[in-house]
Design a protein around this motif. Sequence first.
Motif, short mmCIF file in Angstrom:
data_model
loop_
_atom_site.label_atom_id
_atom_site.label_comp_id
_atom_site.label_asym_id
_atom_site.label_seq_id
_atom_site.Cartn_x
_atom_site.Cartn_y
_atom_site.Cartn_z
N UNK A 243 0.86 -1.18 0.00
CA UNK A 243 0.00 0.00 0.00
C UNK A 243 0.90 1.23 0.00
N UNK A 244 0.57 2.20 -0.83
CA UNK A 244 1.35 3.43 -0.91
C UNK A 244 0.51 4.61 -0.44
N UNK A 245 1.12 5.48 0.34
CA UNK A 245 0.46 6.66 0.89
C UNK A 245 1.37 7.86 0.67
N UNK A 246 0.81 8.92 0.10
CA UNK A 246 1.58 10.16 -0.04
C UNK A 246 0.79 11.30 0.59
N UNK A 247 1.39 11.94 1.57
CA UNK A 247 0.82 13.15 2.15
C UNK A 247 1.43 14.33 1.40
N UNK A 248 0.59 15.07 0.70
CA UNK A 248 1.07 16.19 -0.12
C UNK A 248 1.25 17.44 0.73
N UNK A 249 1.87 18.43 0.13
CA UNK A 249 2.12 19.69 0.84
C UNK A 249 0.81 20.33 1.28
N UNK A 250 0.88 21.06 2.37
CA UNK A 250 -0.29 21.77 2.88
C UNK A 250 -0.84 22.75 1.85
N UNK A 251 -2.15 22.81 1.76
CA UNK A 251 -2.82 23.83 0.95
C UNK A 251 -2.99 25.06 1.84
N UNK A 252 -2.28 26.15 1.58
CA UNK A 252 -2.34 27.30 2.48
C UNK A 252 -3.64 28.09 2.31
N UNK A 253 -3.98 28.85 3.33
CA UNK A 253 -5.12 29.76 3.23
C UNK A 253 -4.66 30.98 2.45
N UNK A 254 -5.30 31.28 1.31
CA UNK A 254 -4.83 32.41 0.49
C UNK A 254 -5.17 33.75 1.13
N UNK A 255 -4.44 34.76 0.73
CA UNK A 255 -4.65 36.11 1.26
C UNK A 255 -5.75 36.79 0.44
N UNK A 256 -6.98 36.39 0.72
CA UNK A 256 -8.14 36.95 0.06
C UNK A 256 -9.08 37.52 1.12
N UNK A 257 -9.77 38.62 0.81
CA UNK A 257 -10.57 39.28 1.86
C UNK A 257 -11.85 38.55 2.22
N UNK A 258 -12.37 37.71 1.33
CA UNK A 258 -13.66 37.07 1.54
C UNK A 258 -13.47 35.60 1.90
#
Length: 322
Positions: A243-258
Amino acid sequence: MGDRTAAAAYAAGWRLVRELPEAPGRAAFRAMADRAWRARGPGVSRLEANLRRVAGPGATAAQLRALSRAGMRSYMRYYYEMFRLPAMDAATVLGRTRSEGVDVLEAHLAAGRGVVAALPHMGNWDHAGAWIAMRGTPLTTVAERLRPESVFERFTAVRTGLGMEVLPLEPGQGNGAVTGTLARRLRSGGLVCLLADRDLTEGGIGVRFFGEDARMPAGPAALAERTGAALMPVSLWYEGAEWRIRVHDEVPVPDLPDRRARVAAMTQRMAGVFEGAIADHPEDWHMLQRVFTADLDGPPPGPDALGPAVPGASPGGRSGVR
């Protein structure tokens, strides 16, 4: 399949798979996959419709059929391993798993920061949950409560026995209490694992996925944005007996006002990670349901257009929030 028949079939599956030696058990499930694939029912038709997007317009009918056959074998491997998983010892599960990126996920948890692990329907997510629990990390997930109730309860008991906290989702109802519990787990530095490549609600986020419009659940990104947890996509696939598992890089919270725009951007970024992972291992994407917007209102593809009537979600409910 009626509720009583389904309950009996699943009960027999759990019992017989544990009693059979592994080699003939796997061979039996592979044969079931091939029979279902040859029947060209709506499940395979939908799988092929989805895989057509992955393979691209240059794929021939023969190539698509070969890919869907491999996909059905992978799908039934999931069921075989799900039935057998409670009988597998930790040495087997840990020894046959290869992972990358999990050290970053575990570092967040060690520092007291929650993590939302967002997964597509790839490989064996129940195995992945058992694997990380065996490494000493408890997790919380959800499962849609489906009929028959006895099968749902059996799936839940198995997952709980493997170290997972399972919160039931009630179909067609508000699940604010579930969302609140997930948020509390994340704020306390816990791990929440959610299936995230198909939306089952009216509140999904529109994304571009393999060049088409699709909808994915807002939950993973919304929970991460709301609680400060790390949103980390995870892909799963098979490589021989491993079984193969890959944890990818974090998806950051973008700098958007809404906030809505932030959640939408994070969900699109997550969809892009899923797209790359599925393109690398398309046979291990177990998507036998509609996911693309163009398919949502139309009839299921006919056998002439594509190509076993296998249920898209187990009666026990797939673990994870869609």
